[in-house]
Design a protein around this motif. Sequence first.
Motif, PDB file in Angstrom:
ATOM      1  N   ALA A  81       0.809  -1.240  -0.034  1.00 41.23           N
ATOM      2  CA  ALA A  81      -0.118  -0.123   0.053  1.00 41.23           C
ATOM      3  C   ALA A  81       0.810   1.358   0.130  1.00 41.23           C
ATOM      4  N   LEU A  82       2.114   1.215   0.240  1.00 35.97           N
ATOM      5  CA  LEU A  82       2.884   2.494   0.172  1.00 35.97           C
ATOM      6  C   LEU A  82       2.811   3.320  -1.094  1.00 35.97           C
ATOM      7  N   PRO A  83       2.897   2.699  -2.364  1.00 39.49           N
ATOM      8  CA  PRO A  83       2.677   3.542  -3.381  1.00 39.49           C
ATOM      9  C   PRO A  83       1.477   4.455  -3.674  1.00 39.49           C
ATOM     10  N   LEU A  84       0.409   3.788  -2.942  1.00 42.36           N
ATOM     11  CA  LEU A  84      -1.001   4.431  -2.724  1.00 42.36           C
ATOM     12  C   LEU A  84      -1.043   5.442  -1.737  1.00 42.36           C
ATOM     13  N   ARG A  85      -0.421   5.246  -0.785  1.00 40.52           N
ATOM     14  CA  ARG A  85      -0.264   6.380   0.314  1.00 40.52           C
ATOM     15  C   ARG A  85       0.504   7.610  -0.076  1.00 40.52           C
ATOM     16  N   LEU A  86       1.565   7.191  -0.682  1.00 38.81           N
ATOM     17  CA  LEU A  86       2.460   8.500  -1.306  1.00 38.81           C
ATOM     18  C   LEU A  86       1.734   8.887  -2.142  1.00 38.81           C
ATOM     19  N   ALA A  87       1.107   8.306  -3.179  1.00 43.34           N
ATOM     20  CA  ALA A  87       0.296   9.220  -4.059  1.00 43.34           C
ATOM     21  C   ALA A  87      -0.598  10.069  -3.435  1.00 43.34           C
ATOM     22  N   ALA A  88      -1.538   9.464  -2.222  1.00 44.56           N
ATOM     23  CA  ALA A  88      -2.509  10.402  -1.672  1.00 44.56           C
ATOM     24  C   ALA A  88      -1.714  11.539  -0.896  1.00 44.56           C
ATOM     25  N   TYR A  93      -1.019  17.425  -0.515  1.00 44.35           N
ATOM     26  CA  TYR A  93      -0.297  18.655  -0.532  1.00 44.35           C
ATOM     27  C   TYR A  93      -0.265  19.492  -1.657  1.00 44.35           C
ATOM     28  N   THR A  94      -0.446  18.853  -2.934  1.00 46.11           N
ATOM     29  CA  THR A  94      -0.560  19.616  -4.292  1.00 46.11           C
ATOM     30  C   THR A  94      -1.864  20.597  -4.205  1.00 46.11           C
TER      31      THR A  94
END
Length: 104
Positions: A81-88, A93-94
């Motif tokens: 789930a790390l990539p999904l958490r980083l994308a969120a 923040y964007t």
Amino acid sequence: MISHSTGVITWIAKALVIEAFVGNAMAGLYTGVRASRTAASIFLGRRHDVATTRPAKNALRLSNSRPCGFKALGALTVDAALPLRLAALVGSYTVVLLQFALQK
């Protein structure tokens, strides 16, 4: 200042709604796993031959396994789930930075 407060409240509301949807989907997944585990246990209890019980044993073994995860630097959990958490995180923040940019 009012638009910043509105943005923060919207951001929190969005996170709560997403968390509710994900929680509901995971509850359905775990219910299905429990049902398949029960069905495999019942099937194994009927004493079929080895060729037909092997898939049921594999299903039970798979349902009892835990997903692999480890800690990076003792702080960050590294799992699927790390990539999904980083994308969120980057997306959130964007949006916040765009709100600050549009206030000027």
